[in-house]
Scaffold this motif. Sequence first.
Motif, PDB file in Angstrom:
ATOM      1  N   ILE A  47       0.841  -1.202   0.000  1.00 24.47           N
ATOM      2  CA  ILE A  47       0.000   0.000   0.000  1.00 24.47           C
ATOM      3  C   ILE A  47       0.872   1.245   0.000  1.00 24.47           C
ATOM      4  CG2 ILE A  47      -1.629   1.342   1.391  1.00 24.47           C
ATOM      5  CD1 ILE A  47      -2.888  -1.364   2.214  1.00 24.47           C
ATOM      6  N   LYS A  48       1.923   1.243   0.823  1.00 28.03           N
ATOM      7  CA  LYS A  48       2.820   2.394   0.874  1.00 28.03           C
ATOM      8  C   LYS A  48       3.545   2.587  -0.454  1.00 28.03           C
ATOM      9  CE  LYS A  48       5.589   2.167   4.386  1.00 28.03           C
ATOM     10  NZ  LYS A  48       6.351   2.037   5.631  1.00 28.03           N
ATOM     11  N   ASP A  49       3.917   1.497  -1.119  1.00 30.20           N
ATOM     12  CA  ASP A  49       4.618   1.603  -2.395  1.00 30.20           C
ATOM     13  C   ASP A  49       3.705   2.094  -3.514  1.00 30.20           C
ATOM     14  OD1 ASP A  49       6.960   0.766  -1.274  1.00 30.20           O
ATOM     15  OD2 ASP A  49       6.796  -1.309  -1.970  1.00 30.20           O
ATOM     16  N   LYS A  50       2.434   1.831  -3.414  1.00 35.40           N
ATOM     17  CA  LYS A  50       1.489   2.166  -4.476  1.00 35.40           C
ATOM     18  C   LYS A  50       0.922   3.583  -4.340  1.00 35.40           C
ATOM     19  CE  LYS A  50      -1.427   0.438  -7.669  1.00 35.40           C
ATOM     20  NZ  LYS A  50      -1.087   0.074  -8.981  1.00 35.40           N
ATOM     21  N   ASN A  51       0.972   4.158  -3.124  1.00 30.62           N
ATOM     22  CA  ASN A  51       0.351   5.454  -2.864  1.00 30.62           C
ATOM     23  C   ASN A  51       1.386   6.540  -2.626  1.00 30.62           C
ATOM     24  OD1 ASN A  51      -2.373   4.557  -2.939  1.00 30.62           O
ATOM     25  ND2 ASN A  51      -2.059   3.615  -0.948  1.00 30.62           N
ATOM     26  N   ARG A  81      -4.325  19.470   1.272  1.00 28.08           N
ATOM     27  CA  ARG A  81      -3.977  20.874   1.527  1.00 28.08           C
ATOM     28  C   ARG A  81      -3.733  21.052   3.025  1.00 28.08           C
ATOM     29  NH1 ARG A  81      -7.242  26.290  -0.312  1.00 28.08           N
ATOM     30  NH2 ARG A  81      -5.827  27.747   0.736  1.00 28.08           N
ATOM     31  N   ASP A  82      -2.560  21.608   3.367  1.00 28.74           N
ATOM     32  CA  ASP A  82      -2.185  21.845   4.759  1.00 28.74           C
ATOM     33  C   ASP A  82      -1.413  23.159   4.825  1.00 28.74           C
ATOM     34  OD1 ASP A  82      -1.570  21.678   7.430  1.00 28.74           O
ATOM     35  OD2 ASP A  82      -0.076  20.086   7.205  1.00 28.74           O
ATOM     36  N   ASP A  83      -2.157  24.269   4.911  1.00 29.49           N
ATOM     37  CA  ASP A  83      -1.526  25.583   4.901  1.00 29.49           C
ATOM     38  C   ASP A  83      -0.625  25.811   6.109  1.00 29.49           C
ATOM     39  OD1 ASP A  83      -2.760  26.247   2.521  1.00 29.49           O
ATOM     40  OD2 ASP A  83      -4.516  27.099   3.502  1.00 29.49           O
ATOM     41  N   ALA A  84      -1.009  25.326   7.275  1.00 26.69           N
ATOM     42  CA  ALA A  84      -0.228  25.557   8.499  1.00 26.69           C
ATOM     43  C   ALA A  84       1.037  24.700   8.540  1.00 26.69           C
ATOM     44  CB  ALA A  84      -1.091  25.270   9.718  1.00 26.69           C
ATOM     45  N   GLY A  85       0.958  23.479   8.093  1.00 26.77           N
ATOM     46  CA  GLY A  85       2.097  22.571   8.201  1.00 26.77           C
ATOM     47  C   GLY A  85       3.133  22.732   7.113  1.00 26.77           C
ATOM     48  N   VAL A  86       2.724  23.193   5.932  1.00 25.43           N
ATOM     49  CA  VAL A  86       3.646  23.272   4.810  1.00 25.43           C
ATOM     50  C   VAL A  86       4.138  24.704   4.591  1.00 25.43           C
ATOM     51  CG1 VAL A  86       3.894  22.863   2.341  1.00 25.43           C
ATOM     52  CG2 VAL A  86       2.626  21.262   3.724  1.00 25.43           C
ATOM     53  N   ALA A  87       3.272  25.675   4.706  1.00 21.58           N
ATOM     54  CA  ALA A  87       3.612  27.105   4.579  1.00 21.58           C
ATOM     55  C   ALA A  87       4.317  27.431   3.270  1.00 21.58           C
ATOM     56  CB  ALA A  87       4.439  27.568   5.772  1.00 21.58           C
ATOM     57  N   GLY A  88       3.849  26.921   2.192  1.00 21.92           N
ATOM     58  CA  GLY A  88       4.420  27.205   0.877  1.00 21.92           C
ATOM     59  C   GLY A  88       5.234  26.039   0.369  1.00 21.92           C
ATOM     60  N   GLY A  89       5.046  25.685  -0.869  1.00 19.76           N
ATOM     61  CA  GLY A  89       5.780  24.562  -1.452  1.00 19.76           C
ATOM     62  C   GLY A  89       4.967  23.285  -1.426  1.00 19.76           C
ATOM     63  N   VAL A  90       5.668  22.158  -1.525  1.00 21.90           N
ATOM     64  CA  VAL A  90       5.002  20.856  -1.560  1.00 21.90           C
ATOM     65  C   VAL A  90       5.870  19.819  -0.849  1.00 21.90           C
ATOM     66  CG1 VAL A  90       5.979  20.166  -3.785  1.00 21.90           C
ATOM     67  CG2 VAL A  90       3.768  19.262  -3.097  1.00 21.90           C
ATOM     68  N   ARG A  91       5.212  18.809  -0.315  1.00 21.15           N
ATOM     69  CA  ARG A  91       5.887  17.724   0.396  1.00 21.15           C
ATOM     70  C   ARG A  91       5.315  16.411  -0.106  1.00 21.15           C
ATOM     71  NH1 ARG A  91       5.223  15.453   6.232  1.00 21.15           N
ATOM     72  NH2 ARG A  91       7.352  14.819   6.618  1.00 21.15           N
ATOM     73  N   PHE A  92       6.201  15.473  -0.492  1.00 16.85           N
ATOM     74  CA  PHE A  92       5.773  14.177  -0.998  1.00 16.85           C
ATOM     75  C   PHE A  92       6.178  13.092  -0.014  1.00 16.85           C
ATOM     76  CE2 PHE A  92       6.841  16.664  -4.843  1.00 16.85           C
ATOM     77  CZ  PHE A  92       5.585  16.711  -5.406  1.00 16.85           C
ATOM     78  N   GLU A  93       5.266  12.153   0.219  1.00  9.83           N
ATOM     79  CA  GLU A  93       5.550  10.975   1.039  1.00  9.83           C
ATOM     80  C   GLU A  93       5.173   9.747   0.222  1.00  9.83           C
ATOM     81  OE1 GLU A  93       3.773  11.077   4.945  1.00  9.83           O
ATOM     82  OE2 GLU A  93       3.888  13.263   4.967  1.00  9.83           O
ATOM     83  N   TYR A  94       6.167   8.892  -0.037  1.00 13.61           N
ATOM     84  CA  TYR A  94       5.892   7.640  -0.737  1.00 13.61           C
ATOM     85  C   TYR A  94       6.892   6.599  -0.279  1.00 13.61           C
ATOM     86  CZ  TYR A  94       9.721   8.981  -3.828  1.00 13.61           C
ATOM     87  OH  TYR A  94      10.943   9.356  -4.323  1.00 13.61           O
ATOM     88  N   SER A  95       6.424   5.376  -0.173  1.00 15.69           N
ATOM     89  CA  SER A  95       7.211   4.279   0.386  1.00 15.69           C
ATOM     90  C   SER A  95       7.817   4.725   1.702  1.00 15.69           C
ATOM     91  CB  SER A  95       8.287   3.822  -0.595  1.00 15.69           C
ATOM     92  OG  SER A  95       7.708   3.249  -1.725  1.00 15.69           O
ATOM     93  N   ASP A  96       9.119   4.667   1.815  1.00 12.08           N
ATOM     94  CA  ASP A  96       9.800   5.111   3.026  1.00 12.08           C
ATOM     95  C   ASP A  96      10.499   6.444   2.802  1.00 12.08           C
ATOM     96  OD1 ASP A  96       9.015   2.900   4.433  1.00 12.08           O
ATOM     97  OD2 ASP A  96      10.782   1.725   3.910  1.00 12.08           O
ATOM     98  N   PHE A  97      10.137   7.136   1.742  1.00 16.59           N
ATOM     99  CA  PHE A  97      10.796   8.378   1.387  1.00 16.59           C
ATOM    100  C   PHE A  97       9.907   9.578   1.673  1.00 16.59           C
ATOM    101  CE2 PHE A  97      12.374   5.124  -1.539  1.00 16.59           C
ATOM    102  CZ  PHE A  97      13.721   5.167  -1.233  1.00 16.59           C
TER     103      PHE A  97
END
Length: 118
Positions: A47-51, A81-97
């Motif tokens: 599931i983590k590898d696919k999402n 969307r997470d305006d407070a946690g990211v504060a501009g830009g983008v964050r990717f989470e996939y597998s263990d990365f």
Amino acid sequence: MKRSQIKELAKSIVEYDELSEKDLNWVYSNFSRQEIKAFARLLSNEIKDKNVLATFAGELSAANKSKIEAMFPGKKITFKRDDAGVAGGVRFEYSDFILDYSISGIARRILNAIKERL
């Protein structure tokens, strides 16, 4: 059941995106405790590898969404969307990365580097 067979079962469940209560009952009645643990672990990994979770601040344009989808072909992308946690830009989470290209992530890395050097 062999570990490779359990892994194939987990892959097929994630690929077809279907796990019914009947399937779970079959797994619980036919697998040993050790095999159930291995199945749960392998299913979680599949599931983590696919999402991919893409967390961003503000509005994300259709062009940017298509660029993100092109970066991760064959994966299911969830936009959050997470305006407070990211504060501009983008964050990717996939597998263990975790790829953190957000202002808050960059600031956090700078502060950690300063703390290490003090």
